[in-house]
Motif scaffolding. Structure first.
Motif, PDB file in Angstrom:
ATOM      1  N   ILE A  17      -4.125  -6.648  -0.301  1.00 34.53           N
ATOM      2  CA  ILE A  17      -3.405  -6.755   0.653  1.00 34.53           C
ATOM      3  C   ILE A  17      -2.497  -7.806   1.604  1.00 34.53           C
ATOM      4  O   ILE A  17      -4.035  -8.744   1.547  1.00 34.53           O
ATOM      5  CB  ILE A  17      -3.939  -5.597   2.247  1.00 34.53           C
ATOM      6  CG1 ILE A  17      -4.329  -4.125   1.283  1.00 34.53           C
ATOM      7  CG2 ILE A  17      -3.817  -5.805   3.144  1.00 34.53           C
ATOM      8  CD1 ILE A  17      -5.233  -3.337   1.970  1.00 34.53           C
ATOM      9  N   LYS A  18      -1.867  -7.888   2.111  1.00 31.59           N
ATOM     10  CA  LYS A  18      -1.074  -8.650   2.741  1.00 31.59           C
ATOM     11  C   LYS A  18      -0.785  -8.463   3.915  1.00 31.59           C
ATOM     12  O   LYS A  18      -0.891  -8.043   4.748  1.00 31.59           O
ATOM     13  CB  LYS A  18       0.236  -9.444   1.825  1.00 31.59           C
ATOM     14  CG  LYS A  18       0.763 -10.830   2.172  1.00 31.59           C
ATOM     15  CD  LYS A  18       1.668 -10.939   1.639  1.00 31.59           C
ATOM     16  CE  LYS A  18       1.735 -12.455   0.925  1.00 31.59           C
ATOM     17  NZ  LYS A  18       3.342 -12.451   0.744  1.00 31.59           N
ATOM     18  N   LYS A  22      -1.390 -13.437   4.613  1.00 33.60           N
ATOM     19  CA  LYS A  22      -2.483 -14.087   3.394  1.00 33.60           C
ATOM     20  C   LYS A  22      -2.343 -12.792   2.441  1.00 33.60           C
ATOM     21  O   LYS A  22      -2.983 -12.111   3.490  1.00 33.60           O
ATOM     22  CB  LYS A  22      -3.139 -14.329   4.388  1.00 33.60           C
ATOM     23  CG  LYS A  22      -4.423 -14.542   3.694  1.00 33.60           C
ATOM     24  CD  LYS A  22      -6.095 -15.359   4.290  1.00 33.60           C
ATOM     25  CE  LYS A  22      -7.037 -16.103   3.919  1.00 33.60           C
ATOM     26  NZ  LYS A  22      -8.277 -15.245   3.694  1.00 33.60           N
ATOM     27  N   THR A  23      -3.157 -12.966   1.492  1.00 28.83           N
ATOM     28  CA  THR A  23      -3.813 -11.429   0.596  1.00 28.83           C
ATOM     29  C   THR A  23      -4.722 -12.108   0.826  1.00 28.83           C
ATOM     30  O   THR A  23      -6.008 -12.706   0.174  1.00 28.83           O
ATOM     31  CB  THR A  23      -2.694 -12.195  -1.176  1.00 28.83           C
ATOM     32  OG1 THR A  23      -1.617 -12.358  -0.964  1.00 28.83           O
ATOM     33  CG2 THR A  23      -3.467 -10.916  -1.413  1.00 28.83           C
ATOM     34  N   HIS A  24      -5.107 -10.362   0.977  1.00 38.02           N
ATOM     35  CA  HIS A  24      -7.174  -9.966   0.594  1.00 38.02           C
ATOM     36  C   HIS A  24      -7.316  -9.404   0.011  1.00 38.02           C
ATOM     37  O   HIS A  24      -6.313  -8.687  -0.327  1.00 38.02           O
ATOM     38  CB  HIS A  24      -7.238  -9.600   1.753  1.00 38.02           C
ATOM     39  CG  HIS A  24      -7.449 -10.628   3.507  1.00 38.02           C
ATOM     40  ND1 HIS A  24      -7.870 -11.223   3.781  1.00 38.02           N
ATOM     41  CD2 HIS A  24      -5.813 -10.954   4.171  1.00 38.02           C
ATOM     42  CE1 HIS A  24      -7.827 -11.600   5.151  1.00 38.02           C
ATOM     43  NE2 HIS A  24      -6.645 -11.566   5.193  1.00 38.02           N
ATOM     44  N   THR A  25      -8.110  -8.971  -1.083  1.00 40.99           N
ATOM     45  CA  THR A  25      -8.354  -9.141  -2.279  1.00 40.99           C
ATOM     46  C   THR A  25      -9.699  -7.569  -2.152  1.00 40.99           C
ATOM     47  O   THR A  25     -10.756  -8.268  -1.469  1.00 40.99           O
ATOM     48  CB  THR A  25      -8.840  -9.215  -3.739  1.00 40.99           C
ATOM     49  OG1 THR A  25      -7.862 -10.669  -3.513  1.00 40.99           O
ATOM     50  CG2 THR A  25      -9.233  -8.675  -4.259  1.00 40.99           C
ATOM     51  N   TYR A  26      -9.592  -6.845  -2.138  1.00 36.94           N
ATOM     52  CA  TYR A  26     -10.645  -5.879  -1.904  1.00 36.94           C
ATOM     53  C   TYR A  26     -11.293  -4.537  -3.059  1.00 36.94           C
ATOM     54  O   TYR A  26      -9.976  -4.357  -3.963  1.00 36.94           O
ATOM     55  CB  TYR A  26     -10.358  -5.109  -0.939  1.00 36.94           C
ATOM     56  CG  TYR A  26     -10.474  -5.593   0.092  1.00 36.94           C
ATOM     57  CD1 TYR A  26     -11.256  -6.450   0.905  1.00 36.94           C
ATOM     58  CD2 TYR A  26      -9.037  -6.099   0.917  1.00 36.94           C
ATOM     59  CE1 TYR A  26     -11.133  -6.796   2.205  1.00 36.94           C
ATOM     60  CE2 TYR A  26      -8.799  -5.958   2.438  1.00 36.94           C
ATOM     61  CZ  TYR A  26      -9.841  -7.191   2.890  1.00 36.94           C
ATOM     62  OH  TYR A  26      -9.661  -8.431   3.883  1.00 36.94           O
ATOM     63  N   ASP A  27     -12.267  -3.646  -3.405  1.00 41.76           N
ATOM     64  CA  ASP A  27     -12.060  -3.503  -4.666  1.00 41.76           C
ATOM     65  C   ASP A  27     -12.096  -1.346  -4.300  1.00 41.76           C
ATOM     66  O   ASP A  27     -11.790  -1.042  -4.864  1.00 41.76           O
ATOM     67  CB  ASP A  27     -13.739  -3.514  -5.316  1.00 41.76           C
ATOM     68  CG  ASP A  27     -14.962  -2.723  -4.201  1.00 41.76           C
ATOM     69  OD1 ASP A  27     -14.737  -2.490  -2.867  1.00 41.76           O
ATOM     70  OD2 ASP A  27     -16.143  -2.853  -4.842  1.00 41.76           O
TER      71      ASP A  27
END
Length: 74
Positions: A17-18, A22-27
């Protein structure tokens, strides 16, 4: 594999998710919501839908905004 920013889980198919460049990473969406969704200024519920924004904060509903003293707009 990518590591979830919220829980640290390594996952083969992450969600990215940007936000503000900034790009964030989740499971999973649950972790994304926990880290990114604002909390209601009155009851602290996560606001994951259409909240109500006022100068005093973001509210989860008209009820919470009213209880916090926010006046309805005409």
């Amino acid at each position: 594999m990518a590591t979830c920013e919220q829980c640290g889980n390594d996952y083969h198919s992450p969600i990215e998710i940007k936000v503000n460049g900034k790009t964030h990473t989740y499971d999973c969406f649950e972790c994304a919501i926990e880290q990114l969704a604002p909390r209601c200024a009155r009851c602290a519920t996560r606001v994951i839908g259409h909240g109500l924004e006022a100068s005093t904060g973001i509210y989860c509903s008209g009820h919470c905004a009213k209880e916090a003293g926010v006046e309805a707009r005409a």
